[in-house]
Structure formats: structure tokens, C-alpha cells
Scaffold this motif. Structure first.
Motif, PDB file in Angstrom:
ATOM      1  N   LEU A  38      20.436  18.824  46.238  1.00 26.53           N
ATOM      2  CA  LEU A  38      19.685  18.960  45.051  1.00 26.53           C
ATOM      3  C   LEU A  38      19.456  20.390  44.428  1.00 26.53           C
ATOM      4  N   ILE A  39      18.972  20.312  43.186  1.00 28.79           N
ATOM      5  CA  ILE A  39      18.834  21.690  42.432  1.00 28.79           C
ATOM      6  C   ILE A  39      17.716  21.544  41.717  1.00 28.79           C
ATOM      7  N   THR A  40      17.153  22.788  41.104  1.00 28.76           N
ATOM      8  CA  THR A  40      15.989  22.788  40.295  1.00 28.76           C
ATOM      9  C   THR A  40      16.527  22.721  38.881  1.00 28.76           C
ATOM     10  N   GLY A  41      15.797  21.838  37.876  1.00 29.48           N
ATOM     11  CA  GLY A  41      15.980  22.078  36.553  1.00 29.48           C
ATOM     12  C   GLY A  41      14.618  22.567  35.846  1.00 29.48           C
ATOM     13  N   TYR A  42      14.815  23.144  34.567  1.00 30.14           N
ATOM     14  CA  TYR A  42      13.297  23.535  33.989  1.00 30.14           C
ATOM     15  C   TYR A  42      13.426  23.114  32.496  1.00 30.14           C
ATOM     16  N   GLY A  43      12.306  22.743  32.216  1.00 28.39           N
ATOM     17  CA  GLY A  43      12.149  22.550  30.724  1.00 28.39           C
ATOM     18  C   GLY A  43      10.708  22.079  30.470  1.00 28.39           C
ATOM     19  N   TYR A  82      31.070  23.182  35.819  1.00 33.18           N
ATOM     20  CA  TYR A  82      31.308  24.150  36.700  1.00 33.18           C
ATOM     21  C   TYR A  82      31.475  23.579  38.016  1.00 33.18           C
ATOM     22  N   HIS A  83      32.058  24.501  38.890  1.00 36.32           N
ATOM     23  CA  HIS A  83      32.233  24.157  40.312  1.00 36.32           C
ATOM     24  C   HIS A  83      30.875  24.627  41.024  1.00 36.32           C
ATOM     25  N   THR A  84      29.859  23.456  41.343  1.00 33.03           N
ATOM     26  CA  THR A  84      28.637  23.946  41.700  1.00 33.03           C
ATOM     27  C   THR A  84      28.155  22.699  42.448  1.00 33.03           C
ATOM     28  N   ALA A  85      26.614  22.819  42.587  1.00 35.55           N
ATOM     29  CA  ALA A  85      26.059  21.702  43.499  1.00 35.55           C
ATOM     30  C   ALA A  85      25.433  20.825  42.328  1.00 35.55           C
ATOM     31  N   ALA A  86      25.173  19.480  42.931  1.00 37.78           N
ATOM     32  CA  ALA A  86      24.346  18.553  42.238  1.00 37.78           C
ATOM     33  C   ALA A  86      25.105  18.303  40.759  1.00 37.78           C
ATOM     34  N   THR A  87      26.444  18.180  40.606  1.00 36.82           N
ATOM     35  CA  THR A  87      27.463  17.700  39.348  1.00 36.82           C
ATOM     36  C   THR A  87      27.013  16.479  39.049  1.00 36.82           C
ATOM     37  N   PHE A  88      27.150  16.323  37.563  1.00 38.38           N
ATOM     38  CA  PHE A  88      26.976  14.848  36.813  1.00 38.38           C
ATOM     39  C   PHE A  88      28.191  14.579  36.362  1.00 38.38           C
ATOM     40  N   ARG A  89      29.266  13.743  36.768  1.00 41.03           N
ATOM     41  CA  ARG A  89      30.422  13.639  35.968  1.00 41.03           C
ATOM     42  C   ARG A  89      30.774  11.778  36.107  1.00 41.03           C
ATOM     43  N   VAL A 118      15.631  20.241  28.700  1.00 40.39           N
ATOM     44  CA  VAL A 118      16.409  20.818  29.811  1.00 40.39           C
ATOM     45  C   VAL A 118      16.718  22.280  29.105  1.00 40.39           C
ATOM     46  N   LEU A 119      16.511  23.455  29.641  1.00 42.54           N
ATOM     47  CA  LEU A 119      16.551  24.820  29.371  1.00 42.54           C
ATOM     48  C   LEU A 119      17.358  25.560  30.444  1.00 42.54           C
ATOM     49  N   THR A 120      17.041  25.249  31.737  1.00 45.29           N
ATOM     50  CA  THR A 120      17.779  26.028  32.776  1.00 45.29           C
ATOM     51  C   THR A 120      18.337  25.032  33.999  1.00 45.29           C
ATOM     52  N   LEU A 121      19.382  25.560  34.649  1.00 43.81           N
ATOM     53  CA  LEU A 121      19.616  24.678  35.943  1.00 43.81           C
ATOM     54  C   LEU A 121      20.059  25.747  36.943  1.00 43.81           C
ATOM     55  N   ALA A 122      19.392  25.437  38.200  1.00 48.63           N
ATOM     56  CA  ALA A 122      19.467  26.294  39.261  1.00 48.63           C
ATOM     57  C   ALA A 122      20.695  26.096  40.137  1.00 48.63           C
ATOM     58  N   GLN A 123      21.815  26.167  39.367  1.00 48.12           N
ATOM     59  CA  GLN A 123      23.232  26.084  40.112  1.00 48.12           C
ATOM     60  C   GLN A 123      23.729  27.102  40.704  1.00 48.12           C
ATOM     61  N   PRO A 124      24.092  26.787  42.249  1.00 48.71           N
ATOM     62  CA  PRO A 124      24.515  27.967  42.867  1.00 48.71           C
ATOM     63  C   PRO A 124      26.006  28.363  42.168  1.00 48.71           C
ATOM     64  N   GLN A 125      26.240  29.739  42.132  1.00 50.71           N
ATOM     65  CA  GLN A 125      27.558  30.140  41.758  1.00 50.71           C
ATOM     66  C   GLN A 125      28.704  29.651  42.833  1.00 50.71           C
ATOM     67  N   PRO A 126      29.719  29.495  42.212  1.00 47.81           N
ATOM     68  CA  PRO A 126      30.934  29.145  43.118  1.00 47.81           C
ATOM     69  C   PRO A 126      31.021  29.825  44.436  1.00 47.81           C
ATOM     70  N   HIS A 127      31.064  31.134  44.519  1.00 46.18           N
ATOM     71  CA  HIS A 127      30.942  31.943  45.810  1.00 46.18           C
ATOM     72  C   HIS A 127      29.556  31.606  46.787  1.00 46.18           C
ATOM     73  N   MET A 128      28.664  31.068  46.267  1.00 45.33           N
ATOM     74  CA  MET A 128      27.313  30.622  46.947  1.00 45.33           C
ATOM     75  C   MET A 128      27.500  29.487  47.541  1.00 45.33           C
TER      76      MET A 128
END
Length: 548
Positions: A327-332, A219-226, A339-349
Motif C-alpha cells: 500500500l501507498i498513500t494518495g492525496y486529493g 513506473y517501477h514502484t509499489a502498488a501499481t495498477f496494470r 488525485v493530485l499525488t501518489l506516495a510511490q517509492p522510487q526504484p532504489h527505495m
């Protein structure tokens, strides 16, 4: 009418989801990529693949076979990475021993998991020496060392890892078997009683790897891993496979850097010298790094970090982002692989102001692919996604532990009603972001109301003089419980911040409507340090006992 199964040609290969198949892509596409361990070892993926074969042959010579269990006590290292692959690929089970438990608890987990072979770093030989006579199933012990010599010990050793590897063949045929075979086991620290054993299959680990790969990099977001990142885990490899991210890193074929025992100066040196761009850790580790004197002269711009294990406060998030950390939050949790969730901002954010982005990045996050997550009432009724209806978080996903090892009663409690019960309380907002507001066991129950300890801690961490903070409920004759906060001040603020200053800080948030006046803590204690669990989380059980 029943569903129709596909026809399978007798010669067709069913391709089980096994960990060995995760090595195909990196070996073909990035065989010369580097794997680094501190300033001690540096080799390529191709060489690691050879070492994985050697490790399997070495373990076979020690009696490891399909169904055997191999325990590992090591810091985050290249050896651990090799064993992440070699042990389960043999059809054996990797037990990642929690080295931060007490010796008595470590002994319990080794016996309970029925470890056949134990691989032990020299730093942990004194622990093993103290408990070895009570081992029930361990037949062989191999030492892992960073220096040239093994220290004197009474532990009966069956060899040293590198010596045994050097003598082993690099040709091992890893077999096919059922993808539901157990691959790993790990013991949760727990808050009461003995540690609980969770376990994961090959299928679960492969699906978790692919889902995290898609979520973190697509996704186009923060804290990506590529694929152009340089990866260094700062979550212990014994703790749910370092959140499973080393397997993701392998799929991407990225350079991997393993720091060994966590030391802020070493971590910062590796960040700079190896050009690390992606990590994950609990808040206390990030706080430790940012507070280190060595960090003052290090440019952290461009370092991407996923924070999990505990809530990411707005204060810590801002302090990190002010230093250039993305940085962003992850949850699990241990039971969820994790890993269950990631607090990734949506593109417009992404164009929002810093404060607006921080509010999103500190959310618990949106579910990653293949995760079905709900917030429910005590009767199991799903609550609306309105940002205020609060209940327990329950979840379904292909990679959740299917039980607690040898503990069917607590396993049934975990899976009551066919949903895994996290024990976390939270809500889901209109955009689908989960927000954990507390653990069921930590929420403060006072005068018929619930007060979130996480909100109180988040408020405290926004005070300029506060370094660390914790909120707990303490007994009260009239109201059942009342909130108390423990505060660690920054060195330059010690003796300059009073209890009244902290109360007035809370009152600002009362006036803004963030909390009610009823939630303002009755008791405030300034302390030098906060108790923490073996994986760096705040240990509120200990705090409640201390201030009961």
C-alpha cells in the motif's frame, strides 16, 4: 509576436475529449473481460456496452436530454458503472448523490443540483419518501433493486431499472459536443454550512483518467495498477467518481468487482473468490477490514491498496504490510477530481527495509503528471523544498473544479490568486515528496506554536494497544488551545492501558526528538468509537464540539 495556431483542414475531425471515447480501447481489446457485482451479476465489457446504450435510451424515454441532471442513490454497483458512462455521454449531468448525508442535506443537494430524474436503490426509498414532497425539479423516479421485489413505498415510481433496461433498445447514437460540457457534479460534506457543489467537465475527467493511468502503471514502484490486475473499489462511487479509478480500470480493461454495501465479510469473500489485487479506500475502511474476525483466516498477500481521504499512519501501514498488503498513500480532495499525488517509492527505495519504506509510503506523495503543486506562505510566496518549511498547499491542474455551483463568493476564495487553495498545511522535502501536516482548521494553536494533530495521531497509532486515535485542540484560558487525544483501544488491551501509559508513549518520541514536550497532550480520553464523516473521515468538528 502572438503564438501561431495550427491550420485545420475543413474535413479534419477535432476529436473532443469526451467520456464516450474512453470506451473505445476496452471494447476492442478486452470485450470479454468480466464485470462482477457481489454474487448477483456477472457480465462482460461488451454486454456492459449494450447496457450503457439501453440505459441511455431508457433515460431518454424519461425525458433526459442534453443539459438534464440525473441523480443516483446507489451502493457501489454495476449499475453505477453503467451510469458513469451513459449519463454524461448523452450530454446530461450525473449527480452522484451522497447517500450518507442527512435527509435534509440530501434534499438540499437534489434541489440545488436541479435533478430531473432520480434513480434510487430500495435501501434509500425511506429517505426519498420522507423528502419527496419537497422536491423542486424531480420529474421521474426509478427504483434500483437487488432482490426480486420492490418493497412497499409511497414514493411514486416510474419503473424499475432492469425492467426498463430490458424494454429499451441497445442502439443509441451518442453525440459529439464541446469537451468542456459539464459531465458530473458532487457535493462536498463540508465542515460548516450546507454542502458545496463541485463539478467536472468531460475534458477534465478524460485528462484525469489518462494522468492517473500513467502515474499508477508506468513506473517501477509499489502498488501499481496494470492490465493484469483485478479491481475492486472500496471508496464510494458517489464520492468524486470513486476517485475516478473506475474510468482508469476501464481503460486498462481489467476485471472489475463491485461490492455493494460495505461489509467486511463480503469484501473479504470477494477478495478471495474473485482474486482481487487492487483497491483504494480511506484508512477507516482498511482498519475495518484488518480488524474483522473474518480477516484472520484470509491471505492478503499481493493485495495492492491506495489509501486516501485521511493520513495513513505508520502503525496502520505496518499492520497492513505485515499481512502482505502492498500500500501507498494518495492525496486529493473533492475539488480536485481528486488525485493530485501518489506516495510511490522510487526504484532504489524498493530494496529498503520495511521501516524505511513505510516512512515513504506514508508521505502524502509526489505530484502525478500535469499537477503543479506548491507550498506557500500566507502571502503566496513559494517555500523551498527543504522538508521543514511549512505553508498552505496550493495547486493547479487541468481537472480542478472551476468553482462551487451557485456559490461564486466561496469559489473566488477557493481560487484566490489563480491557485486552488486546499486548506491543507504541509511541506515538500528534498526529493519532491509532499507531507501534509494538518488541515488549517485542525492544527492546534497553543502558546504561539502550531502542533500537528496528524503527527500526534501517527504517534498514537504506533502504540500496540491503540486501534484508532484522534487529536484535537481544546480551549485553554492561558494558552488559547491545548492538545487532547481520543483513543480507541483494541479489545484485548481494554482496561490494561492507562492515561499514564499513553503519556509515557508520547515521552519516548519527545526523547527521540520527533515532538517537543510542549506537544504532549494535556488530556487523554478513552472512547469506544470516533465520530466520522459521511465518507469515513474523522469528524473533528464533532469532536471539538463534544469536548469544548
Amino acid at each position: 509576436m502572438p503564438v501561431k495556431l495550427i491550420d485545420q483542414t475543413p474535413s479534419a475531425y477535432a476529436y473532443p475529449l469526451l467520456i464516450k471515447h474512453l470506451l473505445h480501447k476496452p471494447l476492442r481489446c478486452t470485450p470479454n473481460q468480466e464485470i462482477v457485482y457481489r454474487d448477483l451479476y456477472r457480465f462482460t465489457y461488451a454486454e456492459m456496452f449494450q447496457r450503457v446504450h439501453k440505459a441511455a435510451n431508457m433515460l431518454k424515454s424519461l425525458g433526459v436530454a442534453e443539459g438534464s441532471t440525473v441523480g443516483v442513490m446507489d451502493w457501489d454497483s454495476h449499475r453505477y458503472l453503467e451510469l458513469f458512462y451513459a449519463v454524461p455521454m448523452m450530454g446530461a449531468i450525473l449527480h452522484t448523490v451522497n447517500i450518507r448525508l442527512s435527509p435534509e442535506q440530501i434534499l438540499f443537494t437534489i434541489n440545488h443540483a436541479e435533478d430531473d430524474v432520480l434513480l434510487v436503490h430500495t435501501d434509500f426509498l425511506p429517505i426519498v419518501e420522507a423528502i419527496k414532497d419537497q422536491f423542486q425539479t424531480v420529474k421521474k423516479i426509478v427504483v434500483l433493486r437487488d432482490g426480486p421485489e420492490t418493497p412497499a413505498t409511497k414514493v411514486p415510481l416510474d419503473g424499475e431499472y432492469e425492467d426498463l433496461l430490458a424494454r429499451a433498445s441497445d442502439d443509441y447514437t451518442f453525440p459529439d459536443f464541446d469537451e468542456n460540457a459539464k459531465a458530473t457534479t458532487f457535493y462536498t460534506t463540508g465542515t460548516t454550512g450546507l454542502p458545496k457543489g463541485v463539478y467536472f467537465s468531460h475534458r477534465q475527467l478524460v485528462l484525469h483518467t489518462l494522468a492517473v493511468l500513467a502515474a499508477a502503471g508506468s513506473y517501477h514502484t509499489a502498488a501499481t495498477f496494470r492490465s493484469n490486475d483485478v479491481y475492486m473499489p472500496l471508496t464510494p462511487m458517489f464520492h468524486v467518481h470513486a476517485w475516478g479509478i473506475p474510468y482508469v480500470a476501464g481503460q486498462l480493461g481489467v476485471k472489475q468487482v463491485y461490492p455493494g454495501r460495505y461489509d467486511p465479510a463480503v469484501i473479504l469473500k470477494l477478495l478471495v473468490s474473485e482474486k482481487v489485487t487492487f483497491s483504494h479506500c480511506v484508512p477507516t475502511i482498511l482498519h475495518m477490514i484488518l480488524s474483522s474476525p473474518a480477516a484472520k483466516s484470509v491471505d492478503l498477500t499481493g493485495w495492492k491498496v491506495i489509501i486516501g481521504g485521511s493520513a495513513l499512519t505508520k502503525g496502520l501501514c505496518k499492520a497492513a504490510m505485515d499481512r502482505g498488503v502492498d500500500l501507498i498513500t494518495g492525496y486529493g480532495m473533492s475539488e480536485t477530481c481528486p488525485v493530485l499525488t501518489l506516495a510511490q517509492p522510487q526504484p532504489h527505495m524498493m530494496s529498503w527495509s520495511l521501516d524505511e519504506q513505510i516512512a515513504v509510503r506514508c508521505r502524502t506523495g509526489q505530484p502525478i503528471p500535469l499537477v503543479d503543486l506548491q507550498v506557500v506562505t500566507p502571502d503566496g510566496v513559494p517555500l523551498p523544498h527543504d522538508g521543514k518549511s511549512t505553508g498552505e498547499v496550493v495547486v493547479r491542474s487541468p481537472w480542478l473544479t472551476q468553482g462551487y455551483y451557485k456559490d461564486p463568493e466561496r469559489a473566488e476564495e477557493l481560487w484566490d490568486g489563480g491557485w486552488l487553495h486546499t486548506g491543507d498545511v504541509g511541506f515538500i522535502d528534498e526529493r519532491g515528496y509532499l507531507q501534509i501536516t494538518d488541515r488549517i482548521k485542525d492544527v492546534i494553536k497553543t502558546g504561539g506554536e502550531w502542533i500537528s494533530t496528524l503527527i500526534l495521531e501517527d504517534i498514537l497509532m504506533q502504540h500496540p494497544g491503540v486501534s484508532e486515535a484522534a487529536a484535537i485542540g481544546v480551549p485553554d484560558e492561558k494558552w488559547g488551545e491545548r492538545p487532547m487525544v481520543l483513543v480507541v483501544l483494541k479489545d484485548e488491551f481494554k482496561g490494561k492501558v492507562s492515561q499514564e501509559d499513553i503519556r509515557q508513549h508520547f515521552m519516548q518520541f519527545v526523547e527521540e526528538g520527533t515532538i517537543t514536550k510542549w506537544a504532549v497532550p494535556d488530556k487523554i480520553a478513552f472512547v469506544e468509537a470516533l465520530p466520522k464523516t459521511s465518507v469515513g473521515k474523522l469528524d473533528k468538528k464533532v469532536m471539538r464540539q463534544q469536548y469544548r
